[in-house]
Enzyme design. Structure first.
Site, PDB file in Angstrom:
ATOM      1  N   TYR A  10       1.674   4.671  -2.477  1.00  0.00           N
ATOM      2  CA  TYR A  10       1.173   3.356  -2.090  1.00  0.00           C
ATOM      3  C   TYR A  10       0.295   3.531  -0.859  1.00  0.00           C
ATOM      4  O   TYR A  10       0.644   4.270   0.067  1.00  0.00           O
ATOM      5  CB  TYR A  10       2.327   2.404  -1.754  1.00  0.00           C
ATOM      6  CG  TYR A  10       3.123   1.933  -2.949  1.00  0.00           C
ATOM      7  CD1 TYR A  10       2.536   1.136  -3.926  1.00  0.00           C
ATOM      8  CD2 TYR A  10       4.454   2.292  -3.094  1.00  0.00           C
ATOM      9  CE1 TYR A  10       3.263   0.706  -5.029  1.00  0.00           C
ATOM     10  CE2 TYR A  10       5.198   1.864  -4.194  1.00  0.00           C
ATOM     11  CZ  TYR A  10       4.592   1.070  -5.157  1.00  0.00           C
ATOM     12  OH  TYR A  10       5.309   0.654  -6.245  1.00  0.00           O
ATOM     13  N   ASP A  53       0.594 -21.565  -8.775  1.00  0.00           N
ATOM     14  CA  ASP A  53      -0.318 -20.501  -9.174  1.00  0.00           C
ATOM     15  C   ASP A  53      -1.618 -21.132  -9.649  1.00  0.00           C
ATOM     16  O   ASP A  53      -1.626 -22.284 -10.105  1.00  0.00           O
ATOM     17  CB  ASP A  53       0.294 -19.638 -10.285  1.00  0.00           C
ATOM     18  CG  ASP A  53      -0.358 -18.265 -10.377  1.00  0.00           C
ATOM     19  OD1 ASP A  53       0.255 -17.291  -9.911  1.00  0.00           O
ATOM     20  OD2 ASP A  53      -1.478 -18.166 -10.923  1.00  0.00           O
ATOM     21  N   VAL A 104       1.613 -13.959  -3.247  1.00  0.00           N
ATOM     22  CA  VAL A 104       0.242 -13.900  -3.753  1.00  0.00           C
ATOM     23  C   VAL A 104      -0.243 -12.455  -3.771  1.00  0.00           C
ATOM     24  O   VAL A 104       0.158 -11.636  -2.950  1.00  0.00           O
ATOM     25  CB  VAL A 104      -0.706 -14.767  -2.901  1.00  0.00           C
ATOM     26  CG1 VAL A 104      -0.361 -16.227  -3.056  1.00  0.00           C
ATOM     27  CG2 VAL A 104      -0.643 -14.360  -1.436  1.00  0.00           C
ATOM     28  N   LEU A 105      -1.121 -12.135  -4.711  1.00  0.00           N
ATOM     29  CA  LEU A 105      -1.660 -10.786  -4.819  1.00  0.00           C
ATOM     30  C   LEU A 105      -3.074 -10.828  -5.353  1.00  0.00           C
ATOM     31  O   LEU A 105      -3.353 -11.416  -6.393  1.00  0.00           O
ATOM     32  CB  LEU A 105      -0.801  -9.932  -5.763  1.00  0.00           C
ATOM     33  CG  LEU A 105      -1.356  -8.537  -6.071  1.00  0.00           C
ATOM     34  CD1 LEU A 105      -1.315  -7.666  -4.817  1.00  0.00           C
ATOM     35  CD2 LEU A 105      -0.601  -7.883  -7.207  1.00  0.00           C
ATOM     36  N   ASP A 113       2.322  -6.378   3.087  1.00  0.00           N
ATOM     37  CA  ASP A 113       1.665  -5.074   2.893  1.00  0.00           C
ATOM     38  C   ASP A 113       0.154  -5.211   2.783  1.00  0.00           C
ATOM     39  O   ASP A 113      -0.585  -4.267   3.080  1.00  0.00           O
ATOM     40  CB  ASP A 113       2.196  -4.388   1.628  1.00  0.00           C
ATOM     41  CG  ASP A 113       3.405  -3.506   1.911  1.00  0.00           C
ATOM     42  OD1 ASP A 113       3.559  -3.063   3.058  1.00  0.00           O
ATOM     43  OD2 ASP A 113       4.191  -3.275   0.986  1.00  0.00           O
ATOM     44  N   GLU A 118      -0.760   0.983  -6.125  1.00  0.00           N
ATOM     45  CA  GLU A 118      -0.882  -0.465  -6.295  1.00  0.00           C
ATOM     46  C   GLU A 118      -2.150  -0.906  -7.008  1.00  0.00           C
ATOM     47  O   GLU A 118      -2.266  -2.081  -7.382  1.00  0.00           O
ATOM     48  CB  GLU A 118      -0.775  -1.174  -4.939  1.00  0.00           C
ATOM     49  CG  GLU A 118      -1.964  -1.008  -4.004  1.00  0.00           C
ATOM     50  CD  GLU A 118      -1.871   0.218  -3.122  1.00  0.00           C
ATOM     51  OE1 GLU A 118      -2.677   0.315  -2.180  1.00  0.00           O
ATOM     52  OE2 GLU A 118      -0.994   1.081  -3.360  1.00  0.00           O
ATOM     53  N   ALA A 127       7.768  -4.906   5.914  1.00  0.00           N
ATOM     54  CA  ALA A 127       6.684  -4.335   5.121  1.00  0.00           C
ATOM     55  C   ALA A 127       7.160  -3.376   4.030  1.00  0.00           C
ATOM     56  O   ALA A 127       6.369  -3.007   3.163  1.00  0.00           O
ATOM     57  CB  ALA A 127       5.689  -3.624   6.036  1.00  0.00           C
ATOM     58  N   ASN A 128       8.397  -2.960   4.093  1.00  0.00           N
ATOM     59  CA  ASN A 128       8.923  -2.104   3.016  1.00  0.00           C
ATOM     60  C   ASN A 128      10.273  -2.648   2.549  1.00  0.00           C
ATOM     61  O   ASN A 128      11.290  -1.971   2.592  1.00  0.00           O
ATOM     62  CB  ASN A 128       9.036  -0.637   3.466  1.00  0.00           C
ATOM     63  CG  ASN A 128      10.003  -0.437   4.614  1.00  0.00           C
ATOM     64  OD1 ASN A 128      10.184  -1.322   5.445  1.00  0.00           O
ATOM     65  ND2 ASN A 128      10.621   0.726   4.679  1.00  0.00           N
ATOM     66  N   MET A 129      10.249  -3.871   2.082  1.00  0.00           N
ATOM     67  CA  MET A 129      11.475  -4.538   1.653  1.00  0.00           C
ATOM     68  C   MET A 129      12.301  -3.698   0.689  1.00  0.00           C
ATOM     69  O   MET A 129      13.513  -3.558   0.854  1.00  0.00           O
ATOM     70  CB  MET A 129      11.152  -5.901   1.031  1.00  0.00           C
ATOM     71  CG  MET A 129      10.727  -6.956   2.026  1.00  0.00           C
ATOM     72  SD  MET A 129      10.269  -8.505   1.220  1.00  0.00           S
ATOM     73  CE  MET A 129      11.818  -8.985   0.475  1.00  0.00           C
ATOM     74  N   LYS A 170       5.478   5.605   0.607  1.00  0.00           N
ATOM     75  CA  LYS A 170       4.709   4.754   1.515  1.00  0.00           C
ATOM     76  C   LYS A 170       3.416   5.428   1.952  1.00  0.00           C
ATOM     77  O   LYS A 170       3.232   6.635   1.806  1.00  0.00           O
ATOM     78  CB  LYS A 170       5.549   4.404   2.742  1.00  0.00           C
ATOM     79  CG  LYS A 170       6.708   3.469   2.438  1.00  0.00           C
ATOM     80  CD  LYS A 170       6.266   2.166   1.791  1.00  0.00           C
ATOM     81  CE  LYS A 170       5.457   1.283   2.721  1.00  0.00           C
ATOM     82  NZ  LYS A 170       4.989   0.041   2.033  1.00  0.00           N
ATOM     83  N   HIS A 201      -2.254   0.535   0.300  1.00  0.00           N
ATOM     84  CA  HIS A 201      -2.485  -0.779   0.917  1.00  0.00           C
ATOM     85  C   HIS A 201      -3.533  -0.675   2.020  1.00  0.00           C
ATOM     86  O   HIS A 201      -3.273  -0.967   3.193  1.00  0.00           O
ATOM     87  CB  HIS A 201      -1.173  -1.361   1.455  1.00  0.00           C
ATOM     88  CG  HIS A 201      -0.116  -1.548   0.415  1.00  0.00           C
ATOM     89  ND1 HIS A 201      -0.224  -2.468  -0.604  1.00  0.00           N
ATOM     90  CD2 HIS A 201       1.074  -0.913   0.219  1.00  0.00           C
ATOM     91  CE1 HIS A 201       0.851  -2.403  -1.382  1.00  0.00           C
ATOM     92  NE2 HIS A 201       1.645  -1.461  -0.904  1.00  0.00           N
ATOM     93  N   ARG A 219      13.482   5.863   0.548  1.00  0.00           N
ATOM     94  CA  ARG A 219      13.041   6.234  -0.786  1.00  0.00           C
ATOM     95  C   ARG A 219      12.406   7.626  -0.756  1.00  0.00           C
ATOM     96  O   ARG A 219      12.070   8.156   0.302  1.00  0.00           O
ATOM     97  CB  ARG A 219      12.036   5.207  -1.319  1.00  0.00           C
ATOM     98  CG  ARG A 219      12.654   3.862  -1.646  1.00  0.00           C
ATOM     99  CD  ARG A 219      11.602   2.819  -2.022  1.00  0.00           C
ATOM    100  NE  ARG A 219      10.812   2.411  -0.869  1.00  0.00           N
ATOM    101  CZ  ARG A 219       9.811   1.532  -0.923  1.00  0.00           C
ATOM    102  NH1 ARG A 219       9.479   0.987  -2.088  1.00  0.00           N
ATOM    103  NH2 ARG A 219       9.154   1.196   0.163  1.00  0.00           N
TER     104      ARG A 219
END
Length: 370
Positions: free
Chosen positions: A94, A198, A239-240, A270, A118, A299-301, A75, A96, A15
């Protein structure tokens, strides 16, 4: 303002922070954009495409970092990139930081201003710069999980949707946010047996309206989460906790009770991952097995579908990049409380409370730095 776009150097990351169309938006407003040679090659944009949009081409990353006032990436900066940051320089990417103390400490030491995609929020409380990649990752999680269930990958040899006379795979999605909803949508499209857990009742109601009762929606008590994990063929960790480390919902002892050859796709990697046994992997070597359970923890799908991901990300980030370039970081963040929430590090101070708590470091109110 001078804006720099370096080539991403994380393994298998194709990317790029800005496509030519985004560059043109800035150059047409009088800003200078310096793009490292080859930065867009991975998604089909050569240097000439950037030149046509008004960019200058830098021979290497060092030139970009030395020249630019604002660095736009995808990234988190790698160690060599962090060493090139300087006091007062803007970094927009990003980050993280919660599971990454070395990066946190080096950004603090640099004196740079680091704004994390993020943690930028909108008026509805959403995360507009995380959402595009969450959509991609949620959809990819299902195809990655389906592949990992194949016997050649260490899986149990289960077809996600089954066939007439054979039951489909049981897919359990931990979290009903953007990642989880997209994962559920894709898994349902492949005719899997899908359950989403959830803790937010409003989220469960929204998913009920969307899926019309076809997806099972369960309130995520500890008992329900554990019971459904142990029954699953594929668990997708979605989850986030914005800016914070992911909670460990899948414990090591669970693995021994899960069906051998079942799969965990930990999209939360991440932020440290939601399984105790998760560790970051790459597209080169995406899976590993612990106690008979296949783990996919890339980690970077979204980097695997770099062209789609880059355009989706640019669509979301461009208005913020323009605002930073036009106004400077202080005025840009003063004008938008949601944008201010993206400020993680500034002039040696940590301004994201979740990151400060994760590392036991002093927290400073971002507003006070404006």
């Amino acid at each position: 303002m001078q804006v720099g776009v370096p080539k991403e150097i994380k393994i298998h990351e194709y990317r790029v922070g800005m496509v030519p169309a985004s560059v043109r938006e800035l150059t047409s407003r009088g800003h200078r954009v310096l793009v490292e040679t080859g930065a867009g090659a991975g998604i089909g944009f050569g240097d000439d495409a950037y030149r046509a949009a008004g960019a200058d081409i830098a021979a290497n990353a060092a030139e970009v970092f030395a020249t630019a006032e604002l660095i736009v990436k995808v990234k988190e900066p790698q160690a060599g990139e962090r060493a090139m940051l300087r006091a007062g320089q803007l970094l927009f990417t990003y980050l993280h930081l919660a599971p990454d103390r070395p990066q946190t400490e080096e950004l603090l030491a640099s004196g740079a201003i680091a704004i994390a995609y993020e943690t930028v929020s909108d008026k509805q409380g959403g995360l507009p710069l995380l959402a595009p990649m969450s959509e991609v990752a949620g959809r990819m999680a299902v195809q990655a999980g389906a592949r990992a269930l194949e016997k050649s990958q260490g899986g149990a040899g289960i077809l996600l949707g089954g066939v007439p006379g054979v039951a489909p795979a049981k897919v359990v999605v931990l979290g009903g946010g953007v990642v989880g909803a997209n994962a559920a949508r894709m898994a349902l499209g492949l005719h899997a047996d899908v359950t989403v857990l959830d803790r937010n009742i409003d989220t469960l109601r929204r998913l009920d309206r969307e899926f019309g009762g076809v997806v099972k929606l369960i309130y995520a008590t500890q008992e329900a989460t554990e019971r459904l994990i142990l029954q699953a063929d594929l668990v997708i960790g979605a989850v986030l906790l914005p800016g914070a480390a992911a909670p460990k919902l899948i414990r090591r002892e669970h693995l021994a009770q899960m069906r051998p050859g079942s799969v965990i796709v930990d999209v939360a990697i991440d932020q440290g991952g939601c399984a105790e046994t998760s560790r970051p992997t790459t597209h080169d070597n995406p899976v590993y097995v612990v106690d008979g359970i296949v783990h996919y923890c890339v980690a970077n799908m979204p980097g695997a579908v770099a062209r789609t991901s880059t355009f989706a990300l640019n669509n979301a980030t461009l208005p913020y990049i323009v605002k930073l370039a036009d106004l400077g970081w202080r005025a840009a963040l003063r004008s938008d409380a949601g944008f201010l929430a993206g400020l993680n590090v500034a002039e040696g101070k940590l301004t994201c409370k979740a990151v400060a708590e994760a590392h036991g470091l002093p927290f400073h109110e971002a507003q006070a730095l404006l």
